[in-house]
Design an enzyme around this catalytic site. Structure first.
Site, PDB file in Angstrom:
ATOM      1  N   ASP A   1      42.006   2.133  47.761  1.00  0.00           N
ATOM      2  CA  ASP A   1      41.631   2.813  48.995  1.00  0.00           C
ATOM      3  C   ASP A   1      40.650   1.893  49.733  1.00  0.00           C
ATOM      4  O   ASP A   1      40.251   0.835  49.235  1.00  0.00           O
ATOM      5  CB  ASP A   1      41.038   4.206  48.700  1.00  0.00           C
ATOM      6  CG  ASP A   1      41.160   5.123  49.923  1.00  0.00           C
ATOM      7  OD1 ASP A   1      41.370   4.606  51.041  1.00  0.00           O
ATOM      8  OD2 ASP A   1      41.030   6.349  49.776  1.00  0.00           O
TER       9      ASP A   1
HETATM   10  C1  BGC Z   1      41.384   7.153  52.998  1.00  0.00           C
HETATM   11  C2  BGC Z   1      42.859   6.942  52.706  1.00  0.00           C
HETATM   12  C3  BGC Z   1      43.504   6.152  53.799  1.00  0.00           C
HETATM   13  C4  BGC Z   1      42.759   4.854  53.985  1.00  0.00           C
HETATM   14  C5  BGC Z   1      43.354   3.957  55.026  1.00  0.00           C
HETATM   15  C6  BGC Z   1      40.690   5.881  53.394  1.00  0.00           C
HETATM   16  O1  BGC Z   1      39.413   6.124  53.861  1.00  0.00           O
HETATM   17  O2  BGC Z   1      40.769   7.706  51.864  1.00  0.00           O
HETATM   18  O3  BGC Z   1      43.474   8.181  52.521  1.00  0.00           O
HETATM   19  O4  BGC Z   1      44.850   5.917  53.492  1.00  0.00           O
HETATM   20  O5  BGC Z   1      41.417   5.154  54.359  1.00  0.00           O
HETATM   21  O6  BGC Z   1      43.183   4.419  56.301  1.00  0.00           O
END
Ligand code: BGC
Length: 764
Positions: free
Chosen positions: A288
Site C-alpha cells: 500500500d
Molecule cells: C489506500 C489504498 C489505495 C492506495 C493507492 C492507499 O492509501 O490504502 O487502498 O489503493 O492508497 O491510492
C-alpha cells in the site's frame, strides 16, 4: 507499435510472443522463456527499477509524492505509474519507457477504480447491499471498460476486508461483516474486472486488498494494529481474500496494519506461507501507499532494513516510497537480500505486464476513440441507476408512507439534498464531481412538473466548522451557511408550509467515511438531528433519506421517524434512483450486509458471534451473571440481512429432504415464500446454519446461501437450496479445513434474525 529502440532489444523475443496470440492463460513456457531472456539483459538497477511504482500525481493518499518521474522512467527506474489517466498522457508516459529507456520495457498503469470509473456505482457497502451477484459483476465489467478506455490496465480493487467495527471509516469500501457474502462478492468483482482474457483491451488486472485483516484495526482507528487468533483469521477474515485469489485475481496489495506483532508489509508468514504456499497465489504483491517506509514508524528499523524485510517477506512492488529503489542494491552487496529475492519480484512484475499483453502492444490501452465512445455511455448510466436503486435499504416504513404519490408538493430539506459532488461517495477519484447530479436535480428530472419541490438547507452538515472542513475534502463541498441553527431551521419549516410530505436528506457527507475517516460517534450529527426533530413537529409525513458510508446508530430515528431509506452513496445516478424508489417506480430490495448497532458501546456487534457459556435467553434484556449489559440489550437495531420492501414476504413450510446427510449426498432445503403485498418485488431469501457441537466453538449462525428472487404481487414460490458436506467445513484447531459429523441447525428467512428453522445430522 513504434518499435525503434524497443525492437532492437526485445524484438526477437517479442516476435515469438506476437505470433502466438495472447490467450486467457498465457503459455507458461513461452512466458517464462520470454522473461528469462529479457531478464538476462537487465542490470541490477533495471531489475530494481521494475519494483518501483510511482504516482502520476493526480491523487495521493499520503504526504509523499513521487518526483522526477520522467527522468526515472527513461533510466529504467520505474516499473509502473498509478493515478495517471487519459490515453494521450499514458501514451506519452509509455513512450518514455518504450522508446527512451534502454530495454524499452512497458509500464503498467494502475488506478483506484473502486466502484466505477467515470460512471460511478454505489460505494462497495452499498453494492453489497444489493446482494445481486450478476449486477455486481456487471459494475466491475463496466468499470473495466471505462478505465481501460482511459489508459488504465490495473485496478486497486476489490477491497475485501471484513469489518465488524463501523467506527472504521473504510467500512464503506468493503462488503461488510460476513465472510460468505464477502467471498461471493470478491469473486464477482475479480471476474468482472479481469473477464476471460486479461490481455483484452477492455479488461483490468484486479488487485485484492488490503491483505490482511485491515478491517479489524483496533478501536476502528485507521492504520491501527490488529491482534487476532489464527482460528478467527482463517474462518472469518481470510475467506474473501482467498476467494478472490481462487477466482484468479492477478495481484494483491499489502495492508498497513500490524498483525500479531508483524506489520503485513513485512510479514513473511502472511505474504509467503499463507498467500503463496497455502493458497497457491502466483501473481505479484504490491505494497500500500508508502507502507514500506511506514515500517520505520512501526519500529522495525531504518529504510534499508525495512525494505530488505519486505522484499524477503515476499512483497514485490513498492508503492511510492522508493525504499526498494534507494536501498536494495546496497542490501544486495551486504548480503541482506539475495539476487534471487530481487529476481523473483522482478519476474512476477514482468509476468503481470506479459499477462496484460503489454509486451505485445504497450499502447493497447491508449485508443482515443475508445475514450470518446466508451465512457459514461447511456447504457452505463442506465445500469448505474438500476444498481443504485437495488442498493438502497428500506429500514422503516410505518403506515406505508412510502411510496409517495407523484402529485402535489414536497419539501426537500437537508445538507445532503443539494450536493452533487457528494453523491459518488468516497473513493471515487475519477468521478466528475462538477457534473454529478444532486438529489434535488435527480428528483426534478424524474418528477418533472408532476411534483413541486420546496428546498431548504435546514442545517449545516456539522456544527463544528473545522469538523465540517475535514468532512468535505477533495472537492466534495457542502457550502457552509453562517446563519444560526435556529434561523436555518426556521427557513426549513417555512419551506414545509403547504407541502404534502417532507424528505429529509441527512447523514454523513461522502468524506465522513473512507480512508482516514474514522469516527467515535456514529450517529446522525446533533445539529441535523435537531433539524429532524423540528421537522417531525410539523406532523407531516416524513421520510429520512439517509446518506452514510457505515452502519450508524439510528436508535432515536428508528423510534421517531416514520420512514427511513438508507441510500449509502449511490454513485452518479443517485438522485434519479432515489426518486425511483421514493415515488414507487422501483420497489426497494436491498438488505444490510452489516449489523446496525444501537449504540457505539455494543461494537463489535455481528450476527455470526459465538454463544458464550452464559448466553442470554432469547428476548431477554438483562439477567444477572449472563453475558449482557446493564444499560442496553444485546440486540442490534437492525440485524444483518435486514431490509424491507413495499411488499411483505411470508415464509412457511421449511422442509429438508432428509434428517440425516451422508457426506457424499446433498441436502435439499425447501421453503415456500409468498409476496403477500400489493407490489411486485424482489426478496433476498437467506440460509444460515449452525454447527451445534464442534471441536472448537462455532458461530451461532453462518450464512451459507442466498437467492435474490423476483415475485409478482401475491405470487408464491418454492425456493430450494442445496447444502453439501463441503459447505459445513471450517478450519479446526490444526487449521485443517474439515467438516465434523453431528447435529446442525438450518435457518431460512428474510434476515439473520427472523427465520424458520430445522435440524439435520451430518454422518461421515
Ligand atoms: C489506500 C489504498 C489505495 C492506495 C493507492 C492507499 O492509501 O490504502 O487502498 O489503493 O492508497 O491510492
Amino acid at each position: 507499435m513504434n518499435i525503434s529502440r524497443y525492437s532492437r532489444l526485445v524484438l526477437s523475443i517479442c516476435t515469438l510472443y506476437v505470433t502466438s496470440a495472447v490467450t486467457a492463460q498465457p503459455n507458461k513456457q513461452k512466458m517464462d522463456s520470454f522473461i528469462s531472456e529479457l531478464m538476462s539483459k537487465m542490470t541490477i538497477e533495471e531489475k530494481i527499477g521494475q519494483l518501483n511504482l510511482v504516482t502520476g500525481g493526480e491523487a495521493t493518499t499520503g504526504s509523499t509524492v513521487s518526483t522526477g518521474v520522467e527522468t526515472k522512467i527513461k533510466s529504467g527506474a520505474i516499473g509502473g505509474v498509478f493515478s495517471m489517466t487519459s490515453p494521450q498522457r499514458i501514451r506519452a508516459a509509455q513512450d518514455l519507457a518504450v522508446k527512451h529507456s534502454r530495454l524499452g520495457i512497458p509500464l503498467i498503469f494502475g488506478m483506484d477504480v473502486i466502484h466505477g470509473y467515470k460512471t460511478m456505482f454505489p460505494i462497495p457497502i452499498g453494492l453489497a447491499s444489493s446482494w445481486d451477484m450478476n449486477l455486481i459483476r456487471q459494475t466491475a465489467q463496466i468499470a473495466a471498460t471505462e478505465a481501460t478506455a482511459d489508459g488504465i490496465n490495473w485496478t486497486f480493487s476489490p477491497m475485501v476486508d471484513i469489518s465488524r467495527d463501523p467506527r472504521w471509516g473504510r467500512f464503506s469500501e468493503g462488503s461488510g461483516e460476513d465472510p460468505y457474502l464477502g467471498s461471493r462478492i470478491a469473486i464477482e468483482m475479480v471476474k468482472g474486472y479481469q473477464g476471460d482474457d486479461l490481455a483484452a483491451h477492455n479488461t483490468l488486472m484486479a488487485c485484492v486488498k488490503h491483505f490482511a485483516l485491515y478491517g479489524a484495526s483496533e478501536a476502528g482507528r485507521d492504520y491501527n494494529s490488529t491482534d487476532m487468533s489464527l482460528h478467527r483469521m482463517y474462518n472469518e477474515y481470510f475467506p474473501p481474500y482467498k476467494a478472490a485469489i481462487d477466482a484468479g485475481a492477478g495481484t494483491v496489495m499489502t495492508s498497513f496494519n500490524d498483525i500479531n506483532g508483524m506489520p503485513a508489509t513485512a510479514n513473511k508468514w502472511l505474504m509467503t506461507d499463507v498467500l503463496r504456499q497455502q493458497w497457491g497465489f502466483q501473481g505479484m504483491v504490491v505494497t500500500d501507499y508508502t507502507a514500506i517506509n511506514e515500517l520505520i514508524d512501526h519500529g522495525l528499523g531504518d529504510l534499508q532494513q525495512v525494505s530488505a524485510l519486505s522484499l524477503k517477506a515476499g512483497v514485490d512492488m513498492d508503492m511510492v516510497g522508493e525504499g526498494y529503489l534507494t536501498t536494495l542494491k546496497k542490501s544486495l552487496s551486504e548480503g541482506k537480500v539475495s539476487q534471487a529475492d530481487i529476481d523473483r519480484s522482478c519476474r512476477l512484475i514482468l509476468e503481470t505486464k506479459y499477462k496484460l499483453g503489454l509486451f505485445e502492444d504497450p499502447y493497447k490501452y491508449c485508443d482515443v476513440n475508445r475514450a470518446k465512445n466508451n465512457i459514461l455511455t447511456p447504457a452505463h448510466l442506465a445500469k448505474a441507476r438500476e444498481v443504485a436503486g437495488k442498493s438502497f435499504v428500506l429500514l422503516k416504513n410505518e403506515q406505508q408512507i412510502l411510496p409517495l404519490a407523484k402529485t402535489g408538493k414536497i419539501a426537500l430539506i437537508g445538507p445532503l439534498a443539494n450536493s452533487g459532488s457528494n453523491m459518488p461517495g468516497t473513493w471515487s477519484v475519477s468521478a466528475d464531481l462538477n457534473n454529478t447530479q444532486s438529489l434535488m436535480a435527480g428528483m426534478k428530472e424524474v418528477l418533472g412538473t408532476k411534483v413541486a419541490i420546496n428546498y431548504a438547507l435546514g442545517s449545516n452538515l456539522l456544527d463544528d466548522p473545522i469538523y465540517q472542513e475535514r468532512a468535505t475534502m477533495f472537492g466534495r463541498t457542502i457550502p457552509r451557511d453562517n446563519r444560526s441553527e435556529d434561523e436555518l431551521i426556521a427557513e426549513a419549516l417555512k419551506a414545509t408550509e403547504g407541502t404534502d410530505a417532507i424528505i429529509a436528506a441527512l447523514g454523513e457527507s461522502s468524506e465522513m467515511s473512507g480512508e482516514s475517516s474514522s469516527r467515535t460517534e456514529i450517529g446522525i450529527p446533533g445539529n441535523q438531528q435537531r433539524l429532524l426533530k423540528a421537522l417531525l413537529k410539523t406532523g407531516k409525513p416524513i421520510v429520512l433519506v439517509l446518506f452514510t458510508g457505515r452502519p450508524l446508530t439510528l436508535t432515536w430515528e428508528q423510534e421517531n421517524v416514520p420512514a427511513i431509506l438508507n441510500t449509502w452513496f449511490g454513485g452518479t445516478e443517485t438522485g434519479k434512483a432515489v426518486a425511483d424508489v421514493l415515488f414507487g417506480d422501483v420497489n426497494p430490495s436491498g438488505k444490510l450486509p452489516a449489523t446496525f448497532p444501537k449504540n457505539v458501546g455494543q461494537i463489535p456487534l455481528y450476527y455470526g458471534a459465538k454463544n458464550t457459556g452464559r448466553p442470554l435467553a432469547n428476548g431477554k434484556w438483562f439477567e444477572k451473571f449472563r453475558s449482557n449489559y446493564l444499560d442496553v440489550d444485546n440486540e442490534p437495531l437492525y440485524p444483518f440481512g435486514y431490509g424491507l420492501s413495499y411488499s411483505t414476504f411470508k415464509y412457511e413450510n421449511l422442509k429438508l429432504n432428509t434428517a440425516v446427510l451422508q457426506a457424499s449426498e446433498t441436502l435439499q432445503v425447501k421453503v415456500e415464500v409468498q409476496n403477500t403485498g400489493k407490489y411486485d418485488g424482489e426478496e433476498v431469501v437467506q440460509l444460515y446454519i449452525r454447527d451445534i457441537v464442534g471441536s472448537l466453538t462455532r458461530p451461532v449462525k453462518e450464512l451459507k446461501g442466498f437467492q435474490k428472487v423476483a415475485f409478482k404481487a401475491g405470487e408464491k414460490k418454492t425456493i430450494t437450496f442445496e447444502i453439501k458436506e463441503a459447505d459445513l467445513k471450517f478450519y479446526n484447531e490444526n487449521l485443517e479445513f474439515v467438516s465434523e459429523p453431528g447435529e446442525f441447525e438450518i435457518f431460512v428467512g428474510t434476515n439473520s434474525r427472523d427465520v424458520l428453522s430445522s435440524k439435520f445430522e451430518l454422518k461421515k
